[in-house]
Design an enzyme around this catalytic site. Structure first.
Site, PDB file in Angstrom:
ATOM      1  N   ASP A 137      11.239 -17.799 -26.936  1.00 14.89           N
ATOM      2  CA  ASP A 137      10.274 -18.647 -26.234  1.00 14.89           C
ATOM      3  C   ASP A 137       9.918 -19.888 -27.058  1.00 14.89           C
ATOM      4  OD1 ASP A 137       8.574 -19.469 -24.233  1.00 14.89           O
ATOM      5  OD2 ASP A 137       6.971 -18.052 -24.694  1.00 14.89           O
ATOM      6  N   HIS A 180      -0.271 -12.448 -28.605  1.00 18.39           N
ATOM      7  CA  HIS A 180       0.839 -11.511 -28.769  1.00 18.39           C
ATOM      8  C   HIS A 180       1.582 -11.811 -30.052  1.00 18.39           C
ATOM      9  CE1 HIS A 180       1.839 -14.897 -25.991  1.00 18.39           C
ATOM     10  NE2 HIS A 180       2.785 -15.116 -26.873  1.00 18.39           N
ATOM     11  N   GLN A 248       7.439 -10.365 -26.314  1.00 22.78           N
ATOM     12  CA  GLN A 248       6.111 -10.800 -26.772  1.00 22.78           C
ATOM     13  C   GLN A 248       5.117  -9.704 -26.405  1.00 22.78           C
ATOM     14  OE1 GLN A 248       6.625 -14.395 -24.464  1.00 22.78           O
ATOM     15  NE2 GLN A 248       6.281 -15.696 -26.245  1.00 22.78           N
ATOM     16  N   ARG A 278      -4.125 -24.704 -32.535  1.00 23.39           N
ATOM     17  CA  ARG A 278      -3.989 -24.628 -31.074  1.00 23.39           C
ATOM     18  C   ARG A 278      -3.942 -23.152 -30.697  1.00 23.39           C
ATOM     19  NH1 ARG A 278       0.108 -23.268 -27.660  1.00 23.39           N
ATOM     20  NH2 ARG A 278       0.398 -24.370 -25.702  1.00 23.39           N
ATOM     21  N   ASP A 280      -3.189 -20.407 -28.491  1.00 23.11           N
ATOM     22  CA  ASP A 280      -2.248 -20.258 -27.384  1.00 23.11           C
ATOM     23  C   ASP A 280      -2.755 -19.208 -26.390  1.00 23.11           C
ATOM     24  OD1 ASP A 280       0.556 -20.683 -26.365  1.00 23.11           O
ATOM     25  OD2 ASP A 280       0.703 -18.542 -26.786  1.00 23.11           O
ATOM     26  N   GLU A 322      -5.679 -23.652 -25.249  1.00 21.46           N
ATOM     27  CA  GLU A 322      -4.647 -23.862 -24.241  1.00 21.46           C
ATOM     28  C   GLU A 322      -4.889 -22.829 -23.146  1.00 21.46           C
ATOM     29  OE1 GLU A 322      -0.502 -23.044 -22.455  1.00 21.46           O
ATOM     30  OE2 GLU A 322      -1.505 -21.706 -23.834  1.00 21.46           O
ATOM     31  N   HIS A 391       5.031 -29.607 -23.527  1.00 23.44           N
ATOM     32  CA  HIS A 391       6.344 -28.952 -23.636  1.00 23.44           C
ATOM     33  C   HIS A 391       6.537 -27.956 -22.497  1.00 23.44           C
ATOM     34  CE1 HIS A 391       3.643 -25.952 -25.089  1.00 23.44           C
ATOM     35  NE2 HIS A 391       4.599 -25.054 -25.076  1.00 23.44           N
ATOM     36  N   ASP A 392       5.454 -27.668 -21.764  1.00 24.19           N
ATOM     37  CA  ASP A 392       5.534 -26.675 -20.695  1.00 24.19           C
ATOM     38  C   ASP A 392       5.812 -27.331 -19.346  1.00 24.19           C
ATOM     39  OD1 ASP A 392       5.319 -24.236 -22.017  1.00 24.19           O
ATOM     40  OD2 ASP A 392       3.146 -24.414 -22.187  1.00 24.19           O
ATOM     41  N   ARG A 516      12.346 -25.288 -18.856  1.00 25.20           N
ATOM     42  CA  ARG A 516      11.466 -26.159 -19.645  1.00 25.20           C
ATOM     43  C   ARG A 516      12.235 -26.902 -20.738  1.00 25.20           C
ATOM     44  NH1 ARG A 516       6.828 -22.011 -21.274  1.00 25.20           N
ATOM     45  NH2 ARG A 516       8.703 -20.799 -21.706  1.00 25.20           N
TER      46      ARG A 516
HETATM   47  C1  GLC Z   1       1.781 -20.920 -23.891  1.00 26.01           C
HETATM   48  C2  GLC Z   1       2.872 -21.852 -24.359  1.00 26.01           C
HETATM   49  C3  GLC Z   1       4.155 -21.521 -23.663  1.00 26.01           C
HETATM   50  C4  GLC Z   1       4.509 -20.089 -23.955  1.00 26.01           C
HETATM   51  C5  GLC Z   1       3.329 -19.133 -23.651  1.00 26.01           C
HETATM   52  C6  GLC Z   1       3.549 -17.785 -24.256  1.00 26.01           C
HETATM   53  O1  GLC Z   1       1.496 -21.072 -22.555  1.00 26.01           O
HETATM   54  O2  GLC Z   1       2.498 -23.183 -24.143  1.00 26.01           O
HETATM   55  O3  GLC Z   1       5.185 -22.394 -24.025  1.00 26.01           O
HETATM   56  O4  GLC Z   1       5.610 -19.721 -23.179  1.00 26.01           O
HETATM   57  O5  GLC Z   1       2.124 -19.605 -24.184  1.00 26.01           O
HETATM   58  O6  GLC Z   1       3.281 -17.789 -25.632  1.00 26.01           O
END
Ligand code: GLC
Length: 629
Positions: A137, A180, A248, A278, A280, A322, A391-392, A516
């Protein structure tokens, strides 16, 4: 004696014995210690030996403070003297995949001039840490938080990057993937092997039956991969919670030991010189049967507890959340302005991003305006991170109620937007690609670079000069709105050069299933050279963006906070907003036609360096930044 008092006294004794006399740890403990305990008590107070668990958690904080360098202690003090340092209008961010931008971390140090030239002062280096060899990922599966992914360099290299950034007055942001770990993280391996202490850090179940207590309520994040949120681990012979990819594994924060361990990883990174962490996937960190397991009160409490402990041990670092959820949920991760309510200082402004693309697709700005009116306000201490592309994928996360209020059917509208950006709708200028189409819910998201989604790819393909012009304007328009929104603009490096979709991921079996990667193209340094060649697309985009970045530093109200007001200029094709007490008026024409807007009063357009009296003309996709005279 109340628990809090006795624990804090003991922590203070331990800190005094371990830390330098000059360390302000104990002063900070006096402010934030009780707050941390309050949150931890709400989460874990009913546990046996809760007091011991608390002391163990504070020991991690003491150790981290003791290990923090003198340089970082100085940085802490400077930031405590200027606690809203991240609300400065000259703070402008950019994010990069280090391997795709500079090869590795040492190479990144050599590329900082490029960032400085663009006016970037905050660098978000995408996932850097050790990860599984196969699918990972993009590094969002972390095998070891204390080890850099070897091709990128070492932890010492990361410290050098941080120091080099700091020397230039720049800040460093990294990801903290804390919902995770990778399934090959030592704790996960321990769990697989049946180590109970490790197993308790994850959610594991003996039978599939037990997972059904949760499953019906949960959202499928990567429906292409698996319909549910659980996988069977053959080694452990147990079911494991995995919200995202199979590799994950979700951490179990119901266990205070998980909190303690992750605090250790977090402060370890703080001590490498990280300024912004950041966080996540924040909504997912607490699970409760019979709920969606997203955005539960305990998730907020965990972040608040982490924040209070960071304030004590590494106060120079702040959090960025995020959360890709309902706009009001997104806002909730700021917490509030009281010390006990402090959660994330920064948050991705996903709604602004979505609405900029929505307005470009429709040519109308009423949903953008309503969205900003209804969901912009944040605590005094907070700052939005404003971006046009991450990036998403792009998920169409406007609020249904806002759409309904304007007579828009949210479901149909989302299908229209997906078709527009996938390039299948009639008249579409975009070339994107769908992501995670969910046949059950009909939901779909979009991948693609800014330039390809804004029409540049299609226009170049047809060698259509007029269409190229419109695409360049669209790119500058949405950047101009994001850069002129209070908070921190976050650029996607490569967008300033008009980077197009990169379909090469389709030839890599590890990436092919994840569209992506189409917008995570390697940075093209040859293309970057063309920024110096007058008349090129690169020169126009780079020059335009760099100019707005520098210009924004003149407007203190752009530094953060809440003073932002969308304006009704009587024309739905034009978005207008006032920043601060009329410090700046921003106008953007989201249509391909020319429009006239009546303003009343005298202004200077600081971008065009042109006086505007009473009314102004907006060419197709034109952007104006007006300062009242
Ligand atoms: C967040 C990240 C993404 C990732 C997900 C799982 O949303 O921006 O790219 O796939 O977390 O960690």
């Amino acid at each position: 004696m109340p628990l809090s008092t006795s624990v804090l006294s003991e922590v203070a004794v331990r800190a005094a014995a371990q830390l330098d006399e000059s360390d302000e740890f104990i002063d900070r403990l006096a402010t934030y210690g009780g707050i941390a305990i309050g949150h931890l008590e709400a989460l874990y107070g009913d546990r046996e030996h809760f007091e011991d668990a608390l002391l163990d958690i504070f020991d991690v904080a003491i150790d981290a403070a003791g290990a923090r360098s003198e340089e970082l202690h100085r940085r802490d003090r400077a930031r405590e003297a200027n606690p809203r340092w991240y609300q400065s209008p000259d703070l402008v961010g950019a994010w990069v995949y280090v391997d795709r931008f500079s090869g590795d971390l040492p190479g990144l140090v050599d590329r900082l001039d490029y960032l400085a030239e663009l006016g970037v002062s905050y660098l978000h280096a995408m996932p850097l840490f050790a990860r599984p060899d196969g699918a990972n990922d993009g590094g969002y599966a972390v095998s070891d938080y204390r080890k850099i992914h070897p091709p990128l360099g070492t932890m010492a290299d990361l410290e050098k990057v941080a120091a080099a950034l700091h020397d230039r007055g720049m800040s460093l942001a990294v990801d903290f993937v804390f919902n995770h770990t990778a399934s090959d993280h030592p704790w996960a391996i321990g769990a697989s092997k049946g180590r109970v202490a490790d197993q308790e850090c994850y959610f594991t179940f003996e039978t599939e039956e037990e997972t059904r207590v949760y499953q019906p309520w949960l959202r499928a994040i990567f429906p292409d991969e698996k319909p549910g949120s659980f996988i069977f681990d053959g080694t452990m012979e147990r079911w494991v919670w995995s919200t995202f990819h199979n590799y994950q594994w979700d951490l179990n924060y119901r266990n205070p030991e998980t909190f303690r361990r992750m605090l250790g990883e977090m402060l370890y990174l703080a001590n490498r010189g990280v300024d912004v962490l950041r966080l996540d996937a924040v909504p997912f960190i607490w699970k409760e049967a019979g709920t969606t397991c997203e955005g539960l009160p305990q998730a907020h409490q965990i972040i608040k507890a982490f924040n209070a402990l960071v304030r004590i041990a590494a106060p120079g670092m702040v959090f960025k959340s995020e959360a890709i959820v309902h706009p009001d949920e997104v806002r909730s991760y700021f917490g509030d302005d009281m010390p006990a309510g402090r959660e994330c200082e920064l948050a991705y402004h996903a709604l602004l991003m979505v609405e900029l693309w929505e307005a470009l697709a429709t040519g109308y700005t009423h949903l953008l305006r309503r969205s900003m009116e209804a969901h912009f306000a944040i605590p005094h201490r907070g700052a939005w991170v404003n971006y046009v592309r991450s990036h998403d994928d792009i998920g169409w996360g406007f609020a249904d109620e806002d759409a309904f209020a304007l007579g828009i059917d949210p479901g149909l509208h989302r299908s229209f937007l997906t078709a527009t950006y996938a390039g299948t709708a009639a008249g579409s200028f975009a070339r994107g690609t769908p992501f995670q189409v969910n046949p059950v819910t009909g939901d779909a998201r979009i991948s693609g670079t800014t330039a390809s989604l804004a029409g540049l790819e299609r226009a170049l393909l047809h060698a259509d000069e007029a269409a190229i012009e419109l695409a360049v304007r669209r790119i500058l328009l949405i950047h101009g709105i994001a850069i002129a929104t209070p908070g921190i603009p976050l650029l996607n490096l490569g967008d300033e050069l008009g980077t197009l979709n990169d379909p090469s991921y389709l030839y890599d079996p590890l990436l092919a299933a994840d569209s992506r990667w189409i917008h995570r193209a390697p940075f093209d340094w040859r293309r970057a050279e063309r920024r110096h060649q007058d008349g090129t697309i690169e020169a126009r985009l780079h020059g335009g963006i760099a100019r707005m970045v520098r210009m924004r530093a003149r407007f203190p109200a752009l530094g953060g906070g809440r003073r932002y007001r969308p304006l009704d200029v009587g024309n739905d094709r034009v978005y207008a907003a006032v920043v601060g007490e009329e410090e700046l008026v921003v106008l953007g024409n989201f249509s391909a036609e020319r429009h006239l807007v009546e303003l009343g009063g005298f202004f200077t357009d600081v971008l065009a360096e042109e006086p505007i009296h009473e009314r102004c003309v907006l060419e197709p996709y034109a952007l104006r930044w007006l300062v009242p005279e």
